[in-house]
Design a protein around this motif. Structure first.
Motif, PDB file in Angstrom:
ATOM      1  N   GLU A  65       0.657  -1.078   0.038  1.00 15.16           N
ATOM      2  CA  GLU A  65      -0.070  -0.058  -0.127  1.00 15.16           C
ATOM      3  C   GLU A  65       1.008   1.126  -0.096  1.00 15.16           C
ATOM      4  O   GLU A  65       1.968   1.273   0.460  1.00 15.16           O
ATOM      5  CB  GLU A  65      -0.673   0.028   1.272  1.00 15.16           C
ATOM      6  CG  GLU A  65      -1.687  -1.364   1.283  1.00 15.16           C
ATOM      7  CD  GLU A  65      -2.792  -1.327   2.314  1.00 15.16           C
ATOM      8  OE1 GLU A  65      -3.292  -0.195   2.558  1.00 15.16           O
ATOM      9  OE2 GLU A  65      -3.267  -2.232   2.730  1.00 15.16           O
ATOM     10  N   HIS A  93      -4.527   6.999  -2.118  1.00 14.86           N
ATOM     11  CA  HIS A  93      -4.199   5.777  -1.528  1.00 14.86           C
ATOM     12  C   HIS A  93      -4.227   4.711  -2.607  1.00 14.86           C
ATOM     13  O   HIS A  93      -5.173   4.713  -3.523  1.00 14.86           O
ATOM     14  CB  HIS A  93      -5.200   5.584  -0.397  1.00 14.86           C
ATOM     15  CG  HIS A  93      -4.639   4.088   0.197  1.00 14.86           C
ATOM     16  ND1 HIS A  93      -5.746   3.116  -0.325  1.00 14.86           N
ATOM     17  CD2 HIS A  93      -3.992   3.483   0.935  1.00 14.86           C
ATOM     18  CE1 HIS A  93      -4.975   1.970   0.288  1.00 14.86           C
ATOM     19  NE2 HIS A  93      -4.080   2.283   1.266  1.00 14.86           N
ATOM     20  N   GLU A 130      -2.937   0.446  -3.915  1.00 16.18           N
ATOM     21  CA  GLU A 130      -2.379  -0.696  -3.697  1.00 16.18           C
ATOM     22  C   GLU A 130      -1.678  -1.368  -5.002  1.00 16.18           C
ATOM     23  O   GLU A 130      -2.179  -0.957  -6.121  1.00 16.18           O
ATOM     24  CB  GLU A 130      -3.568  -1.591  -3.451  1.00 16.18           C
ATOM     25  CG  GLU A 130      -4.141  -1.330  -2.052  1.00 16.18           C
ATOM     26  CD  GLU A 130      -5.286  -2.446  -1.766  1.00 16.18           C
ATOM     27  OE1 GLU A 130      -5.179  -2.939  -0.837  1.00 16.18           O
ATOM     28  OE2 GLU A 130      -6.117  -2.387  -2.457  1.00 16.18           O
TER      29      GLU A 130
END
Lengths: 127, 127, 127, 127
Positions: free
Chosen positions: D85, D93, D95
């Motif tokens: 992450e 944000h 991943e």
């Protein structure tokens, strides 16, 4: 004709050059001619000729075979290239180039780089 | 530590260099510095920087940035390197290097080589 | 010890897999086992064994040697793999696998894809 | 047209697959579908998409997206694939998949293999 070009292209093959070698050759004391010579040795090894002569190497380069011999000697002295000896299955003595010393040297550079990074991060966290 | 070296090594990546380029660069008028410059451009493109400056390129080479500019100009004039212009998603004008002309040129060399071989074979069969 | 791992890693080598093969194997009628079998053949060829037996191939796979034989037969029938015969220097008859038909097939797919794209662009411009 | 095929071919790119992965995937508990899934993740990462969905992956495979999700979960549990992450430059944000655990595992296998070889050589010399 055209599609066969792809086949010839694939059959001509490729060599893999570690990005690390491109990023570090200057730092470890090599210039562009040395780098290219190492790449030529790579392709000769892959094509089954483990010990190309200075003449064979120079033929693909813009240097003469004498200069090429000198460069090979220098690379061996710098411990970036080694010559391995062996006995083949049919009992013939042979020599071949090995690029292992070069990969070891790059591994050293990588280790040093990581240590520097770790140190920087530690100092950063402490401050 | 030691195993992580493999991870760093893999993450540093490799570029693929067609053996054909190594065999033919001299014939198409390039020397070892030109070849290495093309390889540097390759790695910059792969790492996401499609238009490295002469300074960025020269930093990894044994040439100054002025000489590097001159070499880039020469490669564009020789039609082995091109500069493509475009508009990015956020409407910003950008330029990037393309090695397509180089691959086209090598494809030409390969075609010519095959034609020569076919000719030789035909003459051989006829005689 | 640790740095030598890099040397072993480099010496174990890599094969180059065209992204096109990964994107298209399903479309040309192959599944993941077929694809992996082709990659195994690739590595055997590169390591100097041009005609691995079904047993040698199956040993690295989760299939038995009978299933492996069947897969090889299927790939030859689908004209994605061919067997070439020849006479070696010491006059011994040999057979070896060739992946040329696979590259030809991928070149076809690529050509078709480009034609579709060109058509789309033309229709777009005309409308 | 024909020469441009070479350009498209080069631009489609290649991924490098360590021979070690092909030799060892079965030993570390993977089958051909798992291996191919890992290769697909590789190509997605290289093309700039670090977190392909099970749907995107399944589209290129002969498995459905549910089976694909299950395979991804299994690879993460086996500690051969990890999800990292992070926060991007524009504070979003994200991943992404990392294959570092796989390379670590292969490095382990390589180390073990070398140790076995050394042991064998020692025993051989002593006897």
């Amino acid at each position: 004709m055209d599609k066969e070009l792809i086949v010839s292209w694939m059959e001509a093959g490729m060599i893999q050059v570690p990005n690390l070698l491109l990023r570090k050759y200057k730092e470890i004391g090599l210039d562009e001619k040395d780098l290219t010579l190492l790449l030529h040795i790579c392709t000769f090894i892959e094509s089954g000729n483990g010990f190309p002569t200075p003449e064979q190497l120079a033929e693909r380069m813009t240097v003469g075979s004498d200069e090429c011999s000198g460069m090979l000697r220098k690379l061996v002295q710098m411990q970036l290239l080694s010559i391995e000896e062996g006995i083949s299955e049919d009992e013939i003595h042979f020599e071949k180039y090995s690029l292992s010393p070069l990969w070891l040297r790059l591994a050293d550079e990588l280790k040093f780089e990581k240590k520097q990074d770790d140190l920087k991060n530690t100092m950063h966290e402490e401050s």
